[in-house]
Design an enzyme around this catalytic site. Structure first.
Site, mmCIF file in Angstrom:
data_model
loop_
_atom_site.group_PDB
_atom_site.id
_atom_site.type_symbol
_atom_site.label_atom_id
_atom_site.label_comp_id
_atom_site.label_asym_id
_atom_site.label_seq_id
_atom_site.Cartn_x
_atom_site.Cartn_y
_atom_site.Cartn_z
ATOM 1 N N CYS A 127 0.827 -1.205 0.000
ATOM 2 C CA CYS A 127 0.000 0.000 0.000
ATOM 3 C C CYS A 127 0.871 1.269 0.000
ATOM 4 O O CYS A 127 1.407 1.639 -1.030
ATOM 5 C CB CYS A 127 -0.996 -0.020 1.157
ATOM 6 S SG CYS A 127 -2.359 1.158 0.930
ATOM 7 N N HIS A 227 -3.615 -4.856 0.553
ATOM 8 C CA HIS A 227 -3.124 -5.273 1.869
ATOM 9 C C HIS A 227 -3.102 -6.792 1.969
ATOM 10 O O HIS A 227 -4.024 -7.405 2.527
ATOM 11 C CB HIS A 227 -3.994 -4.663 2.970
ATOM 12 C CG HIS A 227 -3.709 -3.224 3.213
ATOM 13 N ND1 HIS A 227 -2.776 -2.799 4.142
ATOM 14 C CD2 HIS A 227 -4.207 -2.108 2.626
ATOM 15 C CE1 HIS A 227 -2.723 -1.475 4.126
ATOM 16 N NE2 HIS A 227 -3.577 -1.030 3.215
ATOM 17 N N GLU A 229 -1.462 -8.678 3.884
ATOM 18 C CA GLU A 229 -1.390 -9.175 5.262
ATOM 19 C C GLU A 229 -2.779 -9.523 5.810
ATOM 20 O O GLU A 229 -2.910 -10.372 6.695
ATOM 21 C CB GLU A 229 -0.685 -8.158 6.167
ATOM 22 C CG GLU A 229 -1.497 -6.941 6.576
ATOM 23 C CD GLU A 229 -1.597 -5.858 5.514
ATOM 24 O OE1 GLU A 229 -2.229 -4.820 5.791
ATOM 25 O OE2 GLU A 229 -1.052 -6.050 4.405
#
Length: 257
Positions: A127, A227, A229
């Site tokens: 990001c 994102h 994660e």
């Protein structure tokens, strides 16, 4: 299905050390209310799950020598998400919706990234990390996507991630990791505008917004606008790819020592 480097044997007992840049935020803990380094747990959990050892790197003054000292102890680096990059870094006045500049973080990530590219240390940008990469190398950003695309599909607000498609360019580093299309978790109101020299666009949304780039000069240099994660428990391929590249980098460095 998630790829897990530690289960696959890719790390094989040589767990690489991955540095993750952090936020500097006002933080409350008991009686204390102080500025502190901060990073959501999902980031370093994703690194650990993929077989790496996560080390957090807080904002701090660093020149090139200092950045090299940090990188000497790392086998890979992740520039994480966070506040907007200062628009003056790419020669523009700030949009009214932009975050207040975090000049300390802009500065440390700029020098760490520049030295990581020069040293070919495996790199993953997430990001803001993609935006830092593009502006560090001379590109620019769309400062507020709703002005360009007429919707908030990439940023619903309130800490709620939105699902969006990323269509991946064949033959890129990103394609080797993720295939031809993925559904991603988005939370951003900015994106790449002018692409910096030395970067190859490796994924776009179905509206043409750039979703990922490869760093041409790096063995492993990938940055994504989304994102990963947030979905790493189900799909850890980006983190596993970074960890595997970090193992190779570490072994090469040892062989040359």
């Amino acid at each position: 299905m998630a790829s897990n480097a530690s289960e696959s044997g890719a790390v094989a007992g040589r767990r690489p050390v991955i540095g993750l840049t952090t936020y500097l935020e006002q933080t409350q803990c008991g009686v204390w209310d102080v500025p502190a380094a901060f990073l959501p747990k999902v980031y370093f959990e994703a690194v650990s799950r993929a077989g790496g050892i996560a080390v957090l790197v807080p904002p701090q003054p660093l020149d090139e020598a200092g950045a090299d000292a940090v990188l000497d102890g790392l086998d890979g680096i992740i520039l994480t998400g966070g506040k907007d990059v200062d628009s003056r870094r790419y020669g523009q006045d700030p949009h009214p919706t932009n975050d207040a500049p975090r000049l300390d973080r802009d500065a440390i990530e700029d020098v760490l990234l520049s030295r990581a590219i020069a040293r070919d240390i495996p790199f993953l940008g997430i990001c803001r990390g993609l935006q830092v990469l593009n502006t560090t190398l001379g590109g620019s950003l769309i400062q507020h996507l709703p002005d360009a695309i007429g919707s908030t599909r990439y940023n619903a607000g309130g800490g709620v991630f939105t699902a969006n498609p990323a269509i991946i360019e064949p033959g890129t580093k990103t394609a080797a990791l993720l295939g031809d299309r993925v559904t991603v978790q988005s939370y951003h109101h900015q994106a790449i505008d002018e692409v910096a020299p030395g970067l190859t666009v490796s994924a776009r949304g179905d509206d043409g917004i750039i979703q990922a780039v490869d760093v041409d000069a790096m063995t492993f240099g990938v940055a994504v606008q989304w994102h990963p994660e947030e979905s790493a428990a189900e799909d850890a391929r980006l983190f596993a790819g970074l960890v595997e590249a970090a193992v190779q980098y570490r072994e090469t460095r040892k062989a040359m020592a």
